[in-house]
Design a protein around this motif. Structure first.
Motif, PDB file in Angstrom:
ATOM      1  N   PHE A 144      -2.463  -0.431   0.689  1.00 52.75           N
ATOM      2  CA  PHE A 144      -2.625   0.869   0.034  1.00 52.75           C
ATOM      3  C   PHE A 144      -1.281   1.406  -0.445  1.00 52.75           C
ATOM      4  N   ARG A 145      -0.250   1.281   0.373  1.00 46.73           N
ATOM      5  CA  ARG A 145       1.072   1.782  -0.005  1.00 46.73           C
ATOM      6  C   ARG A 145       1.615   1.050  -1.227  1.00 46.73           C
ATOM      7  N   VAL A 146       1.455  -0.267  -1.261  1.00 47.91           N
ATOM      8  CA  VAL A 146       1.986  -1.051  -2.381  1.00 47.91           C
ATOM      9  C   VAL A 146       1.260  -0.690  -3.677  1.00 47.91           C
ATOM     10  N   LEU A 147      -0.058  -0.625  -3.636  1.00 50.02           N
ATOM     11  CA  LEU A 147      -0.823  -0.331  -4.848  1.00 50.02           C
ATOM     12  C   LEU A 147      -0.599   1.102  -5.314  1.00 50.02           C
ATOM     13  N   LYS A 148      -0.498   2.040  -4.368  1.00 54.12           N
ATOM     14  CA  LYS A 148      -0.214   3.420  -4.748  1.00 54.12           C
ATOM     15  C   LYS A 148       1.174   3.542  -5.367  1.00 54.12           C
ATOM     16  N   ALA A 149       2.140   2.820  -4.787  1.00 53.00           N
ATOM     17  CA  ALA A 149       3.505   2.873  -5.322  1.00 53.00           C
ATOM     18  C   ALA A 149       3.560   2.354  -6.749  1.00 53.00           C
ATOM     19  N   TYR A 150       2.742   1.354  -7.065  1.00 55.51           N
ATOM     20  CA  TYR A 150       2.766   0.839  -8.439  1.00 55.51           C
ATOM     21  C   TYR A 150       2.196   1.864  -9.421  1.00 55.51           C
ATOM     22  N   THR A 151       1.185   2.618  -9.018  1.00 56.90           N
ATOM     23  CA  THR A 151       0.655   3.662  -9.907  1.00 56.90           C
ATOM     24  C   THR A 151       1.689   4.753 -10.162  1.00 56.90           C
ATOM     25  N   LEU A 152       2.577   4.992  -9.192  1.00 57.50           N
ATOM     26  CA  LEU A 152       3.647   5.958  -9.402  1.00 57.50           C
ATOM     27  C   LEU A 152       4.782   5.359 -10.213  1.00 57.50           C
ATOM     28  N   TYR A 153       5.009   4.058 -10.031  1.00 56.98           N
ATOM     29  CA  TYR A 153       6.085   3.379 -10.768  1.00 56.98           C
ATOM     30  C   TYR A 153       5.719   3.165 -12.227  1.00 56.98           C
ATOM     31  N   ARG A 154       4.455   2.863 -12.502  1.00 52.84           N
ATOM     32  CA  ARG A 154       3.969   2.671 -13.861  1.00 52.84           C
ATOM     33  C   ARG A 154       2.729   3.558 -14.076  1.00 52.84           C
ATOM     34  N   PRO A 155       2.924   4.863 -14.211  1.00 53.48           N
ATOM     35  CA  PRO A 155       1.755   5.746 -14.358  1.00 53.48           C
ATOM     36  C   PRO A 155       0.979   5.499 -15.641  1.00 53.48           C
ATOM     37  N   GLU A 156       1.616   4.932 -16.668  1.00 50.58           N
ATOM     38  CA  GLU A 156       0.889   4.652 -17.905  1.00 50.58           C
ATOM     39  C   GLU A 156      -0.115   3.519 -17.736  1.00 50.58           C
ATOM     40  N   GLU A 157       0.111   2.633 -16.774  1.00 47.22           N
ATOM     41  CA  GLU A 157      -0.836   1.549 -16.493  1.00 47.22           C
ATOM     42  C   GLU A 157      -1.805   1.921 -15.392  1.00 47.22           C
ATOM     43  N   GLY A 158      -1.311   2.571 -14.357  1.00 48.24           N
ATOM     44  CA  GLY A 158      -2.185   2.931 -13.248  1.00 48.24           C
ATOM     45  C   GLY A 158      -2.539   1.733 -12.391  1.00 48.24           C
ATOM     46  N   TYR A 159      -3.787   1.688 -11.957  1.00 51.72           N
ATOM     47  CA  TYR A 159      -4.249   0.642 -11.027  1.00 51.72           C
ATOM     48  C   TYR A 159      -5.323  -0.204 -11.689  1.00 51.72           C
ATOM     49  N   CYS A 160      -5.218  -1.511 -11.484  1.00 55.37           N
ATOM     50  CA  CYS A 160      -6.232  -2.457 -11.925  1.00 55.37           C
ATOM     51  C   CYS A 160      -6.724  -3.220 -10.699  1.00 55.37           C
ATOM     52  N   GLN A 161      -8.032  -3.458 -10.622  1.00 53.58           N
ATOM     53  CA  GLN A 161      -8.596  -4.086  -9.429  1.00 53.58           C
ATOM     54  C   GLN A 161      -8.058  -5.492  -9.194  1.00 53.58           C
ATOM     55  N   ALA A 162      -7.626  -6.175 -10.241  1.00 55.30           N
ATOM     56  CA  ALA A 162      -7.094  -7.522 -10.064  1.00 55.30           C
ATOM     57  C   ALA A 162      -5.719  -7.521  -9.413  1.00 55.30           C
ATOM     58  N   GLN A 163      -5.061  -6.364  -9.345  1.00 53.81           N
ATOM     59  CA  GLN A 163      -3.767  -6.292  -8.675  1.00 53.81           C
ATOM     60  C   GLN A 163      -3.904  -6.352  -7.159  1.00 53.81           C
ATOM     61  N   ALA A 164      -5.057  -5.966  -6.640  1.00 52.61           N
ATOM     62  CA  ALA A 164      -5.231  -5.915  -5.184  1.00 52.61           C
ATOM     63  C   ALA A 164      -5.109  -7.293  -4.535  1.00 52.61           C
ATOM     64  N   PRO A 165      -5.812  -8.337  -5.006  1.00 54.80           N
ATOM     65  CA  PRO A 165      -5.613  -9.641  -4.376  1.00 54.80           C
ATOM     66  C   PRO A 165      -4.205 -10.196  -4.558  1.00 54.80           C
ATOM     67  N   ILE A 166      -3.548  -9.890  -5.685  1.00 54.05           N
ATOM     68  CA  ILE A 166      -2.165 -10.327  -5.871  1.00 54.05           C
ATOM     69  C   ILE A 166      -1.265  -9.693  -4.806  1.00 54.05           C
TER      70      ILE A 166
END
Length: 482
Positions: A144-166
């Motif tokens: 959760f921390r890693v995926l949330k941090a990416y949404t803050l790092y790249r707010p224009e992209e946000g979260y994609c479900q395929a990022q979770a298994p990566i």
């Protein structure tokens, strides 16, 4: 206007409100504060005789608008701590910036729109792995921390479900902070644009994969074309998850090793190998008479073609290069622009592997150079030789000089062999890199009886050195991965 005489004459009184005048005219008065604010004082003021004006440690004149009131004195120990911290920051800037990002990205609350989606996806990532088996466990918390941090790092992209298994695969092998930065590298360097809103990059790579399939397996390409099966129906999960949810785990790890080393061409090769062996022969197409049967065939691949040894061998031998992928990328991009217009996703060009990334963004560390993995100590014999290497023999001239020196009382110890011979003896045991050939004149000065032995040593040294260099420079990627 006030009038004045030359340099030696008296000056007329200044008009009221004027800033001109001598030192006596600057006595405190109703306009003294305004005069202080508008006048330019500093090094010039000291030259003009105004050195009695006091300034604070920041350079402001005491009592002026910029000067502060009574300042709190900072203890000397605190100043020393600040100085040492700044020195450490300047010497290790990357480390401190990583800490800064960690604080900002980890402590920020995040966008509620993405947080709700991330929380719903946590339990779906490898539910039978010990890190993610329990809800609210440390594995799911880090994910959760890693995926949330990416949404803050790249707010224009946000979260994609395929990022979770990566991210989950990365967390199995490294701490959360390192997993986050690896995820950033994958999304920005290896697979840029894959996780954007409209998935334009993955659609473009689907067309590239389908075009390359025509050269690798014409039978499979013809069948998919006849059934009008879009590449997105079977390759989206393959590419976006880097086969983490498709292959057996041992094969996943081998594919990821090659992927990080050589880039996205490994992902293309794996996809082409799976299509070739699943649909590349008339016998296998007998069970795929329609779209549904073909999709099911690709979703339930044979364990044989996904087995680690077989898959890696096929991937390594498949003749698909980076140049072919980039050439096909330009062709498909031109077709996309002609039919659909410009891409809305402005992603940077992808880099093919770790070497390309290091060349594009060189860091402070030196470039990795090939070096022998086994180094022998100076007194160890070479493989194949018997016993310890013999010390260099003294020449007749050195023995006579030593006798004369001993007879005259100048020496109490035997002479030390010459530096060149000591280096030659050490070189027989551990050959250095890039040693120039020995001088023939120096070889002639050696005793005749040691010539065959020296030549034998040099022959074994040259052959071993040649074999080491050849093994380091001429190995192909097949030897590396197999």
């Amino acid at each position: 206007m006030a009038k004045s005489r030359g340099e030696n004459g008296p000056r007329a009184p200044a008009a009221e409100g004027s800033l001109s005048g001598t030192r006596e005219s600057l006595a405190p008065g109703p306009d003294a504060a305004a005069a202080d604010e508008l006048s330019s004082l500093g090094s010039d003021s000291e030259a003009n005789g105004f050195a009695e004006r006091r300034i604070d440690k920041f350079g402001f004149i005491v009592g002026s608008q910029g000067a502060e009131g009574a300042l709190e004195e900072v203890p000397l120990e605190v100043l020393r701590q600040r100085e040492s911290k700044w020195l450490d920051m300047l010497n290790n800037w990357d480390k401190w910036m990583a800490k800064k990002h960690k604080k900002e990205l980890d402590m920020s609350p995040g966008d509620p729109k993405w947080l709700d989606v991330i929380e719903r996806d946590l339990h779906r990532q490898f539910p039978f792995h010990e890190m993610f088996v329990s809800r609210g466990g440390h594995g799911q918390q880090d994910l959760f921390r890693v995926l949330k941090a990416y949404t803050l790092y790249r707010p224009e992209e946000g979260y994609c479900q395929a990022q979770a298994p990566i991210a989950a695969v990365l967390l199995m092998h490294m701490p959360a902070e390192q997993a986050f930065w690896c995820l950033v590298q994958i999304c920005e360097k290896y697979l840029p644009g894959y996780y954007s809103e409209k998935l334009e990059a993955i659609q473009l790579d689907g067309e590239i994969l389908f075009s390359l399939l025509q050269k690798v397996s014409p039978v499979a390409h013809k069948h998919l074309s006849r059934q009008k099966i879009d590449p997105l129906l079977y390759m989206t999960e393959w590419f976006m998850c880097a086969f983490a949810r498709t292959l057996p785990w041992s094969s996943v790890l081998r594919v990821w090793d090659m992927f990080f080393c050589e880039g996205v061409k490994i992902i293309f090769r794996v996809g082409l190998v799976l299509l070739k062996h699943a649909l590349g022969s008339p016998e296998k197409l007998k069970a795929c008479q329609g779209q549904y049967e073909t999709i099911e065939q690709l979703r339930s691949l044979s364990p044989k073609i996904m087995q680690e040894a077989f898959l890696v061998q096929e991937v390594v031998e498949l003749p698909v290069t980076e140049r072919q992928i980039e050439r096909e990328h330009l062709i498909q991009l031109r077709r996309w622009q002609e039919t659909r217009g410009e891409l809305q996703c402005c992603s940077p060009p992808r880099l093919h592997g770790a070497k390309a990334i290091l060349e594009a963004e060189p860091g402070p560390r030196p470039t990795l150079q090939p070096s022998p993995s086994i180094r022998l100590p100076p007194d160890a014999p070479l493989p194949g030789s018997k016993g310890k290497p013999k010390p260099p023999k003294q020449s007749q001239k050195e023995k006579e000089q030593w006798k004369q020196a001993k007879a005259s009382g100048q020496l109490d110890k035997p002479p030390v062999p010459s530096q060149a011979k000591v280096a030659a003896a050490a070189g027989d045991a551990c050959p250095p890199q890039d040693v120039p050939p020995k001088d023939p004149a120096h070889q002639d000065s050696a005793p005749q009886d040691s010539a065959p032995q020296d030549s034998a040593h040099h022959h074994s040294q040259d052959s071993a050195h040649h074999h080491s260099q050849e093994s380091l420079t001429s190995q192909e990627s097949e030897d590396t991965y197999l």
